[in-house]
Scaffold this motif. Structure first.
Motif, mmCIF file in Angstrom:
data_model
loop_
_atom_site.group_PDB
_atom_site.id
_atom_site.type_symbol
_atom_site.label_atom_id
_atom_site.label_comp_id
_atom_site.label_asym_id
_atom_site.label_seq_id
_atom_site.Cartn_x
_atom_site.Cartn_y
_atom_site.Cartn_z
ATOM 1 N N GLN A 10 0.468 22.720 -30.683
ATOM 2 C CA GLN A 10 -0.186 23.394 -29.570
ATOM 3 C C GLN A 10 -1.442 24.141 -30.019
ATOM 4 O O GLN A 10 -2.030 24.893 -29.242
ATOM 5 C CB GLN A 10 0.787 24.353 -28.884
ATOM 6 N N THR A 11 -1.847 23.916 -31.250
ATOM 7 C CA THR A 11 -3.096 24.499 -31.738
ATOM 8 C C THR A 11 -4.163 23.436 -31.984
ATOM 9 O O THR A 11 -5.281 23.758 -32.361
ATOM 10 C CB THR A 11 -2.863 25.281 -33.047
ATOM 11 N N GLU A 12 -3.805 22.170 -31.779
ATOM 12 C CA GLU A 12 -4.769 21.081 -31.931
ATOM 13 C C GLU A 12 -5.268 20.652 -30.554
ATOM 14 O O GLU A 12 -4.474 20.328 -29.672
ATOM 15 C CB GLU A 12 -4.140 19.873 -32.641
ATOM 16 N N PHE A 13 -6.573 20.684 -30.385
ATOM 17 C CA PHE A 13 -7.162 20.360 -29.091
ATOM 18 C C PHE A 13 -7.880 19.019 -29.137
ATOM 19 O O PHE A 13 -8.478 18.683 -30.165
ATOM 20 C CB PHE A 13 -8.132 21.470 -28.662
ATOM 21 N N PRO A 14 -7.820 18.259 -28.033
ATOM 22 C CA PRO A 14 -7.094 18.559 -26.793
ATOM 23 C C PRO A 14 -5.591 18.589 -27.020
ATOM 24 O O PRO A 14 -5.086 17.920 -27.921
ATOM 25 C CB PRO A 14 -7.505 17.425 -25.859
ATOM 26 N N SER A 54 -5.225 3.483 -22.091
ATOM 27 C CA SER A 54 -4.703 3.040 -23.381
ATOM 28 C C SER A 54 -5.263 3.879 -24.524
ATOM 29 O O SER A 54 -4.560 4.174 -25.490
ATOM 30 C CB SER A 54 -5.020 1.558 -23.593
ATOM 31 N N PHE A 55 -6.534 4.276 -24.409
ATOM 32 C CA PHE A 55 -7.122 5.079 -25.477
ATOM 33 C C PHE A 55 -6.662 6.535 -25.403
ATOM 34 O O PHE A 55 -6.556 7.205 -26.434
ATOM 35 C CB PHE A 55 -8.642 4.954 -25.460
ATOM 36 N N TYR A 56 -6.376 7.038 -24.198
ATOM 37 C CA TYR A 56 -5.751 8.362 -24.114
ATOM 38 C C TYR A 56 -4.371 8.323 -24.779
ATOM 39 O O TYR A 56 -3.969 9.270 -25.468
ATOM 40 C CB TYR A 56 -5.613 8.806 -22.656
ATOM 41 N N ARG A 57 -3.646 7.229 -24.562
ATOM 42 C CA ARG A 57 -2.337 7.095 -25.193
ATOM 43 C C ARG A 57 -2.489 7.022 -26.717
ATOM 44 O O ARG A 57 -1.697 7.620 -27.451
ATOM 45 C CB ARG A 57 -1.622 5.850 -24.678
ATOM 46 N N ARG A 58 -3.502 6.298 -27.167
ATOM 47 C CA ARG A 58 -3.721 6.215 -28.614
ATOM 48 C C ARG A 58 -4.023 7.602 -29.196
ATOM 49 O O ARG A 58 -3.501 7.969 -30.246
ATOM 50 C CB ARG A 58 -4.872 5.261 -28.934
ATOM 51 N N ALA A 59 -4.854 8.371 -28.493
ATOM 52 C CA ALA A 59 -5.146 9.725 -28.957
ATOM 53 C C ALA A 59 -3.874 10.567 -29.003
ATOM 54 O O ALA A 59 -3.664 11.339 -29.953
ATOM 55 C CB ALA A 59 -6.185 10.371 -28.038
ATOM 56 N N PHE A 60 -3.017 10.393 -28.008
ATOM 57 C CA PHE A 60 -1.746 11.127 -27.983
ATOM 58 C C PHE A 60 -0.871 10.719 -29.166
ATOM 59 O O PHE A 60 -0.269 11.571 -29.831
ATOM 60 C CB PHE A 60 -1.017 10.859 -26.665
ATOM 61 N N ASP A 61 -0.789 9.416 -29.433
ATOM 62 C CA ASP A 61 0.046 8.938 -30.537
ATOM 63 C C ASP A 61 -0.457 9.433 -31.891
ATOM 64 O O ASP A 61 0.336 9.641 -32.819
ATOM 65 C CB ASP A 61 0.111 7.412 -30.527
ATOM 66 N N LEU A 62 -1.769 9.603 -32.019
ATOM 67 C CA LEU A 62 -2.349 10.091 -33.268
ATOM 68 C C LEU A 62 -2.247 11.608 -33.411
ATOM 69 O O LEU A 62 -2.458 12.156 -34.495
ATOM 70 C CB LEU A 62 -3.826 9.686 -33.346
ATOM 71 N N HIS A 63 -1.932 12.271 -32.324
ATOM 72 C CA HIS A 63 -1.939 13.732 -32.274
ATOM 73 C C HIS A 63 -0.779 14.310 -33.081
ATOM 74 O O HIS A 63 0.312 13.739 -33.129
ATOM 75 C CB HIS A 63 -1.831 14.181 -30.811
ATOM 76 N N SER A 64 -1.004 15.469 -33.684
ATOM 77 C CA SER A 64 0.052 16.143 -34.451
ATOM 78 C C SER A 64 1.131 16.726 -33.557
ATOM 79 O O SER A 64 2.198 17.114 -34.037
ATOM 80 C CB SER A 64 -0.566 17.278 -35.273
ATOM 81 N N LYS A 65 0.847 16.827 -32.267
ATOM 82 C CA LYS A 65 1.706 17.443 -31.245
ATOM 83 C C LYS A 65 1.763 18.960 -31.374
ATOM 84 O O LYS A 65 2.568 19.621 -30.721
ATOM 85 C CB LYS A 65 3.128 16.858 -31.253
ATOM 86 N N GLY A 88 -14.937 4.040 -34.895
ATOM 87 C CA GLY A 88 -13.566 3.567 -34.828
ATOM 88 C C GLY A 88 -12.750 4.396 -33.852
ATOM 89 O O GLY A 88 -13.288 5.193 -33.068
ATOM 90 N N ALA A 89 -11.426 4.228 -33.914
ATOM 91 C CA ALA A 89 -10.530 4.990 -33.030
ATOM 92 C C ALA A 89 -9.287 5.415 -33.804
ATOM 93 O O ALA A 89 -8.175 5.354 -33.308
ATOM 94 C CB ALA A 89 -10.135 4.152 -31.818
ATOM 95 N N GLU A 90 -9.524 5.882 -35.030
ATOM 96 C CA GLU A 90 -8.406 6.203 -35.915
ATOM 97 C C GLU A 90 -8.104 7.686 -35.980
ATOM 98 O O GLU A 90 -7.249 8.115 -36.766
ATOM 99 C CB GLU A 90 -8.703 5.676 -37.335
ATOM 100 N N THR A 91 -8.803 8.466 -35.168
ATOM 101 C CA THR A 91 -8.511 9.891 -35.084
ATOM 102 C C THR A 91 -8.377 10.280 -33.621
ATOM 103 O O THR A 91 -8.851 9.567 -32.723
ATOM 104 C CB THR A 91 -9.631 10.745 -35.710
ATOM 105 N N VAL A 92 -7.756 11.420 -33.375
ATOM 106 C CA VAL A 92 -7.638 11.922 -32.007
ATOM 107 C C VAL A 92 -9.022 12.089 -31.391
ATOM 108 O O VAL A 92 -9.257 11.679 -30.251
ATOM 109 C CB VAL A 92 -6.884 13.272 -31.992
ATOM 110 N N GLU A 93 -9.933 12.660 -32.152
ATOM 111 C CA GLU A 93 -11.283 12.915 -31.640
ATOM 112 C C GLU A 93 -11.959 11.640 -31.165
ATOM 113 O O GLU A 93 -12.518 11.589 -30.059
ATOM 114 C CB GLU A 93 -12.123 13.564 -32.742
#
Length: 379
Positions: A72-76, A59-70, A34-39
């Motif tokens: 600065q300790t979560e990678f990418p 679009s999938f990079y954007r999805r990863a960004f939207d799912l991200h906690s924002k 799936g694509a429900e996590t940043v990873e």
């Protein structure tokens, strides 16, 4: 002019396997994870990017960004996701969304200016303005990442706009000496290649093995350099460390053992070069580290060696080509160009020729191990 929102895949919030049917690898990954996590969204984006499906990747990079906690300790990092999303839009021939650039700016001003600079070069042909906008944003990235290649490409286009690439000449000549390395037990093809170069070059040819290289490093740079060389995780990394130290100390030309100088005439034509550093770029603006030359203590080689050492300690698991290989040469040249363009520092006596010029001097040497995909030069 197209707008990213016009893409059905980007405008839709629905991500399903059917939307990836055009890419078997991405399709399989999505069906499994799936694509429900940043990873997972990031992994799909990378697959699409590698396969040059840049619009879909964005679009999938954007999805990863939207799912991200924002955080600065979560990678990418969130800024990494957003900048590559915007870069993919530019690669797709679209405008980078201004609102998203401002969004990126909240996390990283240099990355936002990087996107603005690439847009200026690609969309309006303003190479000078592009270089000013990008500045030294490459310092936000690992050496050898795409920004170094794009920066070099834009800088060379800018220099050619003056009619020619006129780098300063150098009082010192590049010593007419060739160096090569093979760690242990070279196969027959490599032994034959070594003998070929001994025959056409004679006393001005030096071949190192692991033992002689470690001893040389000990004598010239000390115990730490020698031990660092002996502890590398891959022979390619050892060759990378050795080549920079040898050319830095002695000057001369480096040639990988699976390459061959085309002829005695080609070798003779390299004599008397007044460039402090002679580099060659691939068609994709990756600088060759398998064949290059420099005078002793050249500042570009010095900077590349410094970056390789830093990467060995700070980023030990970095991809070897970025960590100690061509990436450190690209980063050193990025720095030299930036300092010349933005800080009015005299450009080093540097010459950069293209792949066709490289091919005039050196050629691939056919060896059996390459056909098996085991070349340590490709690691």
């Amino acid at each position: 002019m197209s707008d990213p929102a016009d893409s059905p895949l980007i405008s839709s919030e629905k991500f399903d396997a059917q939307s990836l049917a055009f890419d078997g690898q991405a399709f399989s990954y999505y069906e499994k994870h799936g694509a429900e996590t940043v990873e997972h969204a990031f992994a799909i984006a990378n697959i699409l990017h590698i396969h040059a499906r840049v619009l879909e990747a964005s679009s999938f990079y954007r999805r990863a960004f939207d799912l991200h906690s924002k955080s600065q300790t979560e990678f990418p990092l969130p800024q990494s996701l957003l900048q590559v999303r915007l870069l993919c839009l530019l690669k797709a021939g679209l405008e980078a969304n201004t609102q998203e650039i401002y969004e990126l700016e909240k996390y990283s001003v240099p990355m936002a200016n990087y996107i603005r600079g690439v847009s200026a070069a690609w969309r309006s042909g303003d190479t000078e303005g592009s270089l000013k906008l990008i500045g030294n944003a490459f310092e936000e990235f690992h050496s050898g990442e795409e920004i170094d290649r794009l920066y070099l490409e834009i800088a060379l286009r800018w220099l050619r706009s003056f009619g020619s690439i006129d780098f300063p000449s150098n009082e010192k000549e590049i010593p007419h000496h060739l160096y090569m390395y093979w760690d242990n037990n070279p196969p027959e093809e490599i032994r034959n290649n070594i003998e070929f170069h001994k025959k056409i070059i004679g006393d001005n040819f030096t071949i190192f093995d692991q033992q002689s290289a470690a001893a040389w490093l000990y004598d010239y740079y000390g115990k730490d350099a020698s031990e660092l060389f002996l502890k590398v995780r891959h022979p390619a990394e050892g060759a990378d460390i050795l080549r920079l130290h040898v050319i830095m100390a002695n000057g001369g030309w480096w040639l990988d053992a699976d390459l061959k100088i085309r002829s005695p005439e080609a070798w003779a034509n390299l004599a008397g070069s007044k460039a402090g550093c002679q580099l060659f770029t691939t068609d994709n603006f990756v600088l060759h580290n398998d064949f290059f030359g420099a005078a002793p203590s050249d500042p570009v080689i010095t900077n590349a060696m410094m970056t390789a050492w830093a990467n060995m300690f700070i980023h030990p698991h970095l991809y070897i080509a970025f960590k100690t290989g061509p990436g450190v040469l690209n980063r050193a040249v990025s720095r030299a160009l930036f300092q010349s363009i933005r800080q009015n520092v005299t450009l080093p006596a540097l010459r950069i020729d293209n792949q066709s010029t490289f091919d005039m001097y050196a050629e691939e040497y056919e060896v059996a191990y390459k056909s098996g995909g085991n070349s340590w030069h490709n690691q």
